[in-house]
Design an enzyme around this catalytic site. Structure first.
Site, PDB file in Angstrom:
ATOM      1  CD  GLU A 427     120.394 -32.090  29.042  1.00  0.00           C
ATOM      2  OE1 GLU A 427     120.220 -30.956  28.568  1.00  0.00           O
ATOM      3  OE2 GLU A 427     121.526 -32.535  29.317  1.00  0.00           O
ATOM      4  CD  GLU A 504     123.998 -34.833  26.431  1.00  0.00           C
ATOM      5  OE1 GLU A 504     122.920 -35.188  25.897  1.00  0.00           O
ATOM      6  OE2 GLU A 504     124.307 -33.643  26.625  1.00  0.00           O
TER       7      GLU A 504
END
Length: 811
Positions: A427, A504
Site C-alpha cells: 500500500e 491482502e
C-alpha cells in the site's frame, strides 16, 4: 612482464590451519542489558556489573505494562519503547589469530549501533533486516573483548503495528579463514526439472579477505580452488556430487564459481510433501578444507497464468494464504522457533498453504520452518518508500538504505524453496503519483539482478489500473491487489493479459466466543475513514459470527466465494492468520490488539477457522456455533460449517429441528432456535450415511479447572515451550463457555512460567503475570524449559474451583 607463482593455500598468509573450516556458534548467551541511554556503555572499560543479565533474543517492550500514555500509542499496543543497551564480554583464544571473526545479527529493532572494544563497527536503522560486521581488526586475541550495542526505538511513532524493541532475533559468532565463501555467497537454482533428472546450478562467491588489491602487480600469486558439492536426500543418503576447479589470484577480492549438479529421479517439494535435499558446499585445496556451508533446498516448479491461475509442479493449486505480522503474541517480537512452529501447525491444520510476511523481511527461522512444513511464502520488503506513513518510520532512512536493505533481503532468502514471490511494498503511497514508476522500476531491477527465478509484485490498494503508477511502471510480474473484491470477477477485462494475486483480503473482525445477532446482515465497523472507532458494545468485542468487517474489506465468506469461483484468481492472503499486537480496529483504548485474526492472540481458533478448514481441507469438518448457554426463550442463530456431506440435521434435546443443505455458493447453513437448556446436536450425512457428529451442551456453574498441554516433553535448552490451555468445567465435565474466573499458576521444577494470555483484545494484564482471567472460558499459560533436565509441575488454582495439576518433562 608479470611473474606468476603457483602456491598452495597453506603458504598464503592467513591460510594456516585451513583444515579448521568455518565455525558458526550461537552468540545469544551471557549478555548484560540496561533500559535507558548510557553513552559511555560503548567503552570497553565501562562497568556494567549492575546491569540485568539475560540471553537473547530479547524484546524489552513486551515486558512492560500496557499504558495508553506510552509513546508507542495504541497502534503498537501501548507498550514501552525507548533506548536500550546490550553488552557482552567474551574471550577470543590466541589460537584464533589469523582467522577472521564476524558477528551476524538476524534483526535488531531498531537504529542499532554496534561497538567492539570501543570501536564503532556500523549502524543499521532497519529493524527487520539481517546484517554482518567483521570484528577481526579490533579484537584482542587471547584476552577479553567487549561488544556493545545501542538500540534506539525512542522516536515514535515509527510503526503501524507492534514492533517490539531490542535484539529480538538471533545473533551468531562466525569464524572463517581468510579464503572463504562470502556472506550469503551461494545462490542455488533448479533451472531444469524432469521426471528422471533435475539440474541444480550453483553460483558461489569466494572471498579472499587478504587480497592485495593495491599491491605489487608484478608478482601475482595464483592458487587453485576446488569446490566440492554433495547433495543428500531426506534420509541423509548421498544422491549426487560434483567437483569444480578454478584459479584465483591474490589481487582479486572476490570470484564467482559456477557449478551444475544432476540429481536423478528428483522428489519434488510441494505444500503437501515438502521434500528437502541438503546441499553441502566445500571449498578446499586438495585435502585442505578452507570453508564449508550447508543449504537446505527443495526442487519445485511453479507458474502463474493469466487464464489458469497458479500451478505448483504442474498441478493447479489455489493459494490459500494468510498475512502474518512478526510478533508471537504474548511472547512479543523475540524469536522462538517453537512458538513460530506452533502458529504454522495451527494454520496448516486449517488448510493454509501460504504465508505473506507483512510487511517486512521475516526471521530466518520462519522461512526454515516454511521450507520444512510446506508453506509458500510471499517475502515482503517494505511498508513504505520515500513517502511516510508515520512521522519516524523507514521513509526517514529510505534514500540511504533501501538499496542495501533490499539486496540483503534477496541474498539472504533466495535459496528457500518456500519463497515463491517477492513483494517490494505494501500500500505504498507512491502508487498515486509518478514517483511510483521510477521507484517501482528501480526496486524490481534490484531484485532481478540477484534473482530472476521468482516474480515480483507490490500490494496495491488502488485497484484502478489507469491511476496506479506502480502498476503503470510495467515492472511488476504479478498484479497484487489489496481488498477491492468487487473488481475481481472483471480482472481479465480491467487488466488484460495480467496475472493476479490477492495480496491482502478480508479485514473481517471477530472476538473468540462472543456472539450477538442479527447474523443475516453485514455490519461495517468502522463504516468509513471518517469514523475511526466504533463502540459496538460495552464488552468492546465483535461477534464471532462472520458478518462484521472494516469498511475497506469484507467478511471472510464474501471474498473467498469470489476467489474460489474463478480459475484466473490465483489465490489470496487473508488479513490476518493470527491476531497481532497493535492496530486494534474498530475499538479505542483499552483495545490493544487486532480483531482481524482467524486465530486469536493466544492461539485459540475463532469459529471462522472451521469455515476455512471445511473449504481448504478434505478432512471431515462439522462445527456448530455459538455455545448453548443463553437466557430462556431467546432466539439464537445456529450456524454450521461442514464439508464432505450432503446435509446437516440439527437436534435439540433429541428432537429434530430440520435438515439444512448448502444452496448455490453457501458456505454454511443456519437454523433459528428458541433456547432451552440441554444438548444441541448436529449430524452431517453423505448418501444417507453419517459423516460426523458434533454437539454443544448447556454448562452449569464453574466447578473445576482443566489443563491440557500441547506437548508434555520439551527440550531442556532454556528455549523450548509447552503451551498449556486452561479451561473451566462444570461438575459434569462440560466446558463453561462464558467463564471468566481468575486462575493463578504455580510452576515448580525444571521450568518457568514464560507468559499468560486469554485472547481478549482488551486484556491489559501483564503477559508476565502469574495469574490470568479466563476469556470466553479459556486462557493460556506458556511454560519454558530450563537448562537442566528434570520434571516440571504446573498447578492452577482459582477461588471456588477444584484445582488442576499437570506434569511436564524437560529432557
Amino acid at each position: 612482464m608479470r611473474y606468476i607463482y603457483i602456491l598452495c593455500f597453506l603458504l598464503i598468509s592467513g591460510f594456516a590451519n585451513a583444515q579448521n573450516a568455518r565455525k558458526t556458534e550461537s552468540f545469544n548467551a551471557g549478555w548484560k542489558f540496561y533500559l535507558g541511554d548510557e553513552p559511555n556503555a560503548k567503552e570497553a572499560a565501562f562497568n556494567d556489573s549492575k546491569w540485568r543479565s539475560l540471553n537473547l533474543p530479547h524484546d524489552w517492550s513486551i515486558e512492560g505494562p500496557f499504558d495508553e500514555k506510552h509513546s508507542t500509542g495504541q497502534n503498537e499496543g501501548g507498550l514501552p519503547a525507548g533506548i536500550g543497551w546490550y553488552r557482552k564480554t567474551f574471550t577470543v583464544p590466541a589460537s584464533a589469530k589469523g582467522k577472521h571473526l564476524f558477528i551476524d545479527f538476524d534483526g535488531v529493532y531498531r537504529n542499532s549501533e554496534v561497538w567492539i572494544n570501543g570501536h564503532l563497527l556500523g549502524t543499521r536503522p532497519n529493524g527487520y533486516i539481517s546484517f554482518e560486521y567483521e570484528l577481526t581488526e579490533h579484537l584482542k586475541f587471547g584476552a577479553q573483548n567487549v561488544i556493545a550495542i545501542k538500540v534506539d526505538n525512542s522516536q515514535q511513532p515509527n510503526s503501524r503495528w507492534y514492533s517490539g524493541s531490542g535484539i529480538y532475533r538471533n545473533v551468531w559468532l562466525v569464524t572463517k579463514n581468510s579464503l572463504h565463501i562470502d556472506h550469503w555467497g551461494i545462490q542455488l537454482t533448479t533451472p531444469i526439472i524432469k521426471d528422471k533428472q533435475a539440474t541444480v546450478e550453483l553460483a558461489i562467491s569466494v572471498k579472499n579477505a587478504e587480497a592485495r588489491i593495491n599491491g605489487d602487480k608484478n608478482a601475482i600469486v595464483v592458487f587453485p580452488l576446488q569446490v566440492k558439492t554433495t547433495v543428500y536426500d531426506a534420509t541423509n543418503k548421498q544422491v549426487a556430487s560434483n567437483i569444480t576447479f578454478a584459479n584465483m589470484t591474490d589481487d582479486i577480492e572476490r570470484q564467482r564459481i559456477f557449478q551444475a549438479i544432476h540429481i536423478p529421479n528428483p522428489k519434488l517439494w510441494s505444500t503437501n510433501l515438502p521434500y528437502i535435499y541438503r546441499v553441502r558446499v566445500q571449498l578446499q585445496n586438495g585435502t585442505q578444507l578452507v570453508d564449508e556451508q550447508t543449504i537446505n533446498t527443495g526442487i519445485r516448479t511453479f507458474n502463474f497464468d493469466a487464464v489458469k491461475g497458479f500451478s505448483l509442479n504442474g498441478i493447479p493449486t489455489k493459494i490459500n494464504g494468510v498475512c502474518m505480522h512478526h510478533d508471537l503474541g504474548v511472547l512479543g517480537a523475540a524469536v522462538n522457533t517453537r512458538a513460530i512452529e506452533r502458529q504454522l501447525q495451527i494454520l496448516k491444520d486449517m488448510g493454509c498453504n501460504a504465508i505473506r510476511t507483512s510487511h517486512n523481511p521475516p526471521a530466518p527461522e520462519l522461512l526454515d520452518l516454511c521450507d520444512r512444513m510446506g508453506f509458500l511464502v510471499m517475502d515482503e520488503a517494505f511498508d513504505m518508500w520515500k513517502k511516510k506513513k508515520n512521522k519516524f518510520d523507514y521513509a526517514v532512512d529510505w534514500d540511504k538504505w533501501h538499496v542495501q536493505d533490499l539486496q540483503d533481503q534477496i541474498l539472504r532468502d533466495r535459496n528457500h524453496p518456500s519463497v515463491f514471490v517477492w513483494s517490494i511494498g505494501n500500500e505504498i503511497r507512491e502508487q498515486r503519483d509518478s514517483t511510483g514508476i521510477t521507484i517501482g522500476r528501480e526496486l524490481v531491477d534490484i531484485v532481478k539482478q540477484l534473482d530472476k527465478t521468482r516474480p515480483v509484485t507490490s500490494a496495491l490498494s488502488d485497484a484502478d489500473p489507469t491511476k496506479n503508477f506502480i502498476y503503470q511502471s510495467g515492472a511488476l510480474d504479478l498484479v497484487g491487489l489489496n481488498y477491492h473484491q468487487e473488481v475481481y470477477a472483471d480482472f481479465p477485462k480491467n487488466y488484460p493479459g495480467q496475472k493476479f494475486i490477492g495480496t491482502e483480503q478480508m479485514s473481517a473482525l471477530e472476538s473468540r466466543g462472543f456472539y450477538d445477532e442479527p447474523t443475516d446482515t453485514t455490519r461495517f465497523w468502522p463504516q468509513s475513514s471518517k469514523e475511526k472507532y466504533t463502540r459496538g458494545n460495552p464488552e468492546m468485542a465483535v461477534t464471532a459470527y462472520d458478518n462484521v468487517a472494516a469498511y475497506w474489506g469484507s467478511t471472510h465468506e464474501t471474498t473467498w466465494k469470489i476467489i474460489k469461483k474463478y480459475p484466473f484468481l490465483s489465490g489470496m492472503f487473508v488479513w490476518t492468520g493470527f491476531d497481532y499486537l497493535g492496530e486494534p480496529t474498530p475499538y479505542p483504548w483499552p483495545a490493544r490488539s487486532s480483531y482481524f485474526g482467524i486465530v486469536d492472540l493466544a492461539g485459540f481458533p475463532k469459529d471462522v477457522y472451521y469455515m476455512y478448514q471445511s473449504e481448504w481441507t478434505n478432512k471431515p469438518v462439522l462445527h456448530l456455533l455459538p455455545h448453548w448457554n443463553w437466557q430462556p426463550g431467546k432466539t439464537v442463530d445456529i450456524w454450521a460449517y461442514y464439508n464432505n456431506a450432503d446435509e446437516v440435521e440439527l437436534y435439540l434435546n433429541g428432537k429434530s429441528l430440520g435438515i439444512r443443505k448448502k444452496q448455490g455458493d453457501d458456505l454454511h447453513v443456519v437454523w433459528k432456535v428458541k433456547y432451552e437448556a440441554g444438548t444441541l446436536k448436529a449430524i452431517s450425512r453423505k448418501d444417507g450415511k453419517i459423516v460426523k457428529t458434533e454437539q454443544v451442551v448447556t454448562a452449569g456453574e464453574p466447578y473445576q479447572i482443566k489443563l491440557n498441554a500441547d506437548r508434555s516433553t520439551i527440550k531442556a535448552d532454556g528455549k523450548d515451550l509447552s503451551f498449556v490451555t486452561v479451561t473451566v468445567l462444570d461438575k459434569q465435565g462440560n466446558p463453561v463457555p462464558n467463564a471468566d474466573n481468575l486462575i493463578r499458576f504455580n510452576i515448580e521444577g525444571a521450568g518457568v512460567l514464560k507468559a499468560v494470555d486469554n485472547g481478549s483484545q482488551t486484556n491489559l494484564q501483564s503477559f508476565q503475570s502469574k495469574q490470568c482471567k479466563l476469556f470466553s472460558g479459556k486462557c493460556l499459560v506458556i511454560i519454558q524449559s530450563g537448562q537442566k533436565k528434570g520434571n516440571i509441575a504446573v498447578t492452577a488454582t482459582g477461588n471456588g474451583l477444584k484445582s488442576a495439576s499437570l506434569g511436564l518433562i524437560g529432557g
